[in-house]
Design a protein around this motif. Structure first.
Motif, PDB file in Angstrom:
ATOM      1  N   MET A 132      -5.448 -13.240   5.936  1.00 32.28           N
ATOM      2  CA  MET A 132      -3.889 -13.003   6.040  1.00 32.28           C
ATOM      3  C   MET A 132      -3.881 -13.396   5.070  1.00 32.28           C
ATOM      4  SD  MET A 132      -4.299 -12.101   9.364  1.00 32.28           S
ATOM      5  CE  MET A 132      -2.473 -12.721   9.701  1.00 32.28           C
ATOM      6  N   GLU A 133      -3.979 -13.918   3.740  1.00 33.95           N
ATOM      7  CA  GLU A 133      -2.986 -15.127   2.410  1.00 33.95           C
ATOM      8  C   GLU A 133      -2.868 -13.905   2.107  1.00 33.95           C
ATOM      9  OE1 GLU A 133      -6.100 -17.320   1.303  1.00 33.95           O
ATOM     10  OE2 GLU A 133      -4.600 -19.080   1.301  1.00 33.95           O
ATOM     11  N   THR A 134      -3.518 -12.497   2.058  1.00 33.45           N
ATOM     12  CA  THR A 134      -3.445 -11.350   1.141  1.00 33.45           C
ATOM     13  C   THR A 134      -1.720 -10.480   1.969  1.00 33.45           C
ATOM     14  OG1 THR A 134      -5.473 -12.117   0.059  1.00 33.45           O
ATOM     15  CG2 THR A 134      -4.193  -9.322   0.121  1.00 33.45           C
ATOM     16  N   LEU A 135      -2.103 -10.429   3.022  1.00 34.51           N
ATOM     17  CA  LEU A 135      -1.280  -9.733   3.857  1.00 34.51           C
ATOM     18  C   LEU A 135       0.417  -9.274   4.027  1.00 34.51           C
ATOM     19  CD1 LEU A 135      -1.476  -7.348   5.461  1.00 34.51           C
ATOM     20  CD2 LEU A 135      -1.175  -8.834   7.826  1.00 34.51           C
ATOM     21  N   PHE A 136       1.070 -11.104   3.428  1.00 34.31           N
ATOM     22  CA  PHE A 136       2.004 -10.779   3.053  1.00 34.31           C
ATOM     23  C   PHE A 136       3.063 -10.589   1.983  1.00 34.31           C
ATOM     24  CE2 PHE A 136       5.886 -14.203   2.751  1.00 34.31           C
ATOM     25  CZ  PHE A 136       6.746 -12.946   3.032  1.00 34.31           C
ATOM     26  N   PRO A 137       2.251 -11.153   0.482  1.00 37.34           N
ATOM     27  CA  PRO A 137       2.199 -10.000  -0.215  1.00 37.34           C
ATOM     28  C   PRO A 137       2.398  -8.710  -0.363  1.00 37.34           C
ATOM     29  CG  PRO A 137       1.054 -12.281  -0.941  1.00 37.34           C
ATOM     30  CD  PRO A 137       1.011 -11.912   0.608  1.00 37.34           C
ATOM     31  N   MET A 138       0.641  -8.198   0.204  1.00 43.63           N
ATOM     32  CA  MET A 138       0.370  -6.406   0.274  1.00 43.63           C
ATOM     33  C   MET A 138       1.983  -6.351   1.638  1.00 43.63           C
ATOM     34  SD  MET A 138      -3.042  -6.386   1.962  1.00 43.63           S
ATOM     35  CE  MET A 138      -3.516  -4.881   1.777  1.00 43.63           C
ATOM     36  N   MET A 139       2.837  -6.432   1.993  1.00 42.56           N
ATOM     37  CA  MET A 139       3.721  -6.349   3.141  1.00 42.56           C
ATOM     38  C   MET A 139       5.509  -6.003   1.561  1.00 42.56           C
ATOM     39  SD  MET A 139       3.559  -8.600   6.537  1.00 42.56           S
ATOM     40  CE  MET A 139       5.460  -8.479   6.754  1.00 42.56           C
ATOM     41  N   ILE A 140       5.333  -6.836   0.875  1.00 42.20           N
ATOM     42  CA  ILE A 140       6.334  -7.086   0.374  1.00 42.20           C
ATOM     43  C   ILE A 140       6.164  -6.386  -1.240  1.00 42.20           C
ATOM     44  CG2 ILE A 140       7.075  -8.361  -1.872  1.00 42.20           C
ATOM     45  CD1 ILE A 140       5.897 -10.715  -0.589  1.00 42.20           C
ATOM     46  N   ILE A 141       4.789  -5.241  -1.462  1.00 39.87           N
ATOM     47  CA  ILE A 141       4.800  -4.686  -2.605  1.00 39.87           C
ATOM     48  C   ILE A 141       4.348  -3.078  -2.056  1.00 39.87           C
ATOM     49  CG2 ILE A 141       2.361  -4.833  -2.729  1.00 39.87           C
ATOM     50  CD1 ILE A 141       2.501  -4.670  -5.651  1.00 39.87           C
ATOM     51  N   PHE A 142       4.356  -3.068  -0.694  1.00 42.15           N
ATOM     52  CA  PHE A 142       3.968  -2.246   0.640  1.00 42.15           C
ATOM     53  C   PHE A 142       5.991  -1.451   0.482  1.00 42.15           C
ATOM     54  CE2 PHE A 142       4.985   0.327   3.580  1.00 42.15           C
ATOM     55  CZ  PHE A 142       4.293   1.162   4.070  1.00 42.15           C
ATOM     56  N   SER A 143       6.392  -2.040   0.402  1.00 43.44           N
ATOM     57  CA  SER A 143       7.922  -2.531   0.561  1.00 43.44           C
ATOM     58  C   SER A 143       8.358  -1.977  -0.914  1.00 43.44           C
ATOM     59  CB  SER A 143       8.751  -3.099   1.849  1.00 43.44           C
ATOM     60  OG  SER A 143       7.983  -3.746   2.210  1.00 43.44           O
ATOM     61  N   TYR A 144       7.959  -2.263  -1.740  1.00 45.72           N
ATOM     62  CA  TYR A 144       8.886  -2.016  -2.952  1.00 45.72           C
ATOM     63  C   TYR A 144       8.908  -0.658  -3.734  1.00 45.72           C
ATOM     64  CZ  TYR A 144      11.805  -5.892  -3.983  1.00 45.72           C
ATOM     65  OH  TYR A 144      12.572  -6.782  -3.620  1.00 45.72           O
ATOM     66  N   SER A 145       7.271  -0.303  -3.267  1.00 40.77           N
ATOM     67  CA  SER A 145       6.397   0.599  -3.461  1.00 40.77           C
ATOM     68  C   SER A 145       7.269   2.476  -3.154  1.00 40.77           C
ATOM     69  CB  SER A 145       5.170   0.580  -3.479  1.00 40.77           C
ATOM     70  OG  SER A 145       4.300   1.622  -3.221  1.00 40.77           O
ATOM     71  N   LEU A 146       7.262   2.227  -1.534  1.00 45.57           N
ATOM     72  CA  LEU A 146       8.325   2.673  -0.756  1.00 45.57           C
ATOM     73  C   LEU A 146       9.478   3.338  -1.780  1.00 45.57           C
ATOM     74  CD1 LEU A 146       8.174   1.975   2.902  1.00 45.57           C
ATOM     75  CD2 LEU A 146       6.571   4.310   1.956  1.00 45.57           C
ATOM     76  N   VAL A 147      10.595   2.632  -2.127  1.00 50.31           N
ATOM     77  CA  VAL A 147      11.320   2.540  -2.637  1.00 50.31           C
ATOM     78  C   VAL A 147      11.133   3.129  -4.014  1.00 50.31           C
ATOM     79  CG1 VAL A 147      13.928   2.057  -3.399  1.00 50.31           C
ATOM     80  CG2 VAL A 147      12.865   0.672  -1.704  1.00 50.31           C
ATOM     81  N   LEU A 148      10.116   2.486  -5.216  1.00 50.34           N
ATOM     82  CA  LEU A 148       9.796   2.581  -6.223  1.00 50.34           C
ATOM     83  C   LEU A 148       9.532   4.349  -6.586  1.00 50.34           C
ATOM     84  CD1 LEU A 148       9.988   1.417  -9.251  1.00 50.34           C
ATOM     85  CD2 LEU A 148       7.766   0.392  -8.758  1.00 50.34           C
TER      86      LEU A 148
END
Length: 363
Positions: A1-17
């Motif tokens: 679970m500790e990794t899930l939130f950072p994963m959500m953030i980088i996933f969102s930025y990845s979509l745009v990038l």
């Protein structure tokens, strides 16, 4: 679970990038600009990334993680709205630059958040970045069908970041632990003098320069055939993501992971630029995927704790700068000579192999 939130953030930025590369042809057609001029779109986006990562790497301790993340989300929303409604090339460039400014807060903030976890999984974290790359072309296709305008995909990203910002606002974000240091010019110089700091930073810069250059211009290099540009990028990111999620397994199975993948990638890049077949681009994702999380994990374990936030900020700042330079050079060369453009990632891969040979920290 500790990794899930950072994963959500980088996933969102990845979509745009990762919407940039498959949309380069669309931007060129819409604004009637040349290949050489279109290099300014990723250039300004990456320039914003460089500036924000430098700023965040130095001042993250003062900003705090929550404030840094919310600042990044706000800039992403503003930049995306500008691109979505841009009616000329310069407005699109401005919007992409503002998004670039946002990404430093997201990448440095989420990586630092992950680094504080007891069981940080960098393979899964960067795998989430790959998932964004897979889904981005699908979002572009959906937007084009619904609105008959590829730019409106950025409105989908606006909604996503509003939701992410709302969640972050009410989520408890841990304080920075064991990394708080009053940074000074002397402290920054000392960090760069540290051999582990400079070695791993150099490897990450070289890797990202090759990756960004290849991904940005593959859509222009490959010939239209069985795979169109959007499908080629989707398949690339699919194998890229699979290999990233399998980083831990690959690291144990192939001990000289860096040298093995860099050598294979040299031959794949030659095939991509000489034969211009999309299959070479797709396969390259398999060998590019695990390298960044593998090297970053080694770096985080070897860099001094007091230098960790600076290392994370410098990583994304200088990797973006390296990618900016490599991408711009390749873009200018692509319109004149594919052979010259090909030499850029080949030289970078060779340099990585040399550093790998010289150091015992990562192979």
């Amino acid at each position: 679970m500790e990794t899930l939130f950072p994963m959500m953030i980088i996933f969102s930025y990845s979509l745009v990038l990762n919407s940039m590369a498959p949309l380069l042809n669309s931007f060129r057609e819409l604004y009637q600009i040349s290949i050489a001029l279109s290099t300014l779109l990723p250039f300004f986006s990456l320039t914003g990334t460089v500036l924000s990562n430098i700023f965040t790497g130095i001042y993250l301790n003062k900003l705090g993680l929550k404030r840094a993340l919310l600042t990044g989300y706000t800039l992403t929303i503003v930049g995306s709205i500008i691109v979505a409604f841009s009616n000329n090339y310069y407005m699109a460039m401005l919007g992409l630059f503002i998004f670039g400014l946002s990404s430093g807060f997201g990448f440095t903030g989420s990586t630092t958040l992950l680094a504080q976890s007891k069981n940080a999984n960098f393979g899964f974290y960067h795998g989430a970045y790959g998932l964004g790359g897979i889904i981005a072309p699908m979002c572009i296709s959906l937007s084009t069908k619904l609105f008959n305008d590829f730019r409106k995909v950025y409105l989908l990203y606006v909604l996503l970041f509003i939701a992410l910002g709302t969640y972050t606002l009410f989520r408890k974000i841990p304080q920075l632990q064991g990394m708080v240091e009053k940074l000074s010019l002397k402290g920054i110089k000392n960090a760069f003098k540290d051999k582990n700091f400079s070695t791993f930073l150099s490897l990450l810069i070289l890797y990202s320069s090759a990756e960004i250059g290849i991904i940005t211009w593959a859509g222009t290099v490959i010939k239209e055939g069985l795979l169109d540009v959007y499908l080629s990028y989707t398949l690339f990111w699919l194998v890229f993501t699979i290999s990233r999620f399998a980083t831990g397994f690959l690291e144990k199975t192939f001990k000289p992971l860096l040298k093995t993948n860099a050598t294979i990638l040299i031959f794949i890049v030659i095939g991509l630029f000489l034969l211009r077949h999309a299959l070479f681009f797709v396969i390259s994702g398999l060998f590019l995927g695990p390298l960044f999380p593998y090297m970053q994990k080694k770096g985080v374990l070897n860099v001094k704790k007091e230098h960790l936030t600076l290392f994370n900020g410098a990583t994304y700042a200088f990797t973006s700068l390296g990618g900016n330079i490599a991408s711009t050079i390749m873009g200018l060369a692509v319109s004149k000579s594919l052979i010259i453009a090909m030499l850029v990632p080949l030289t970078i891969m060779s340099a990585m192999e040399y550093i790998s040979f010289k150091t015992g920290k990562v192979r």
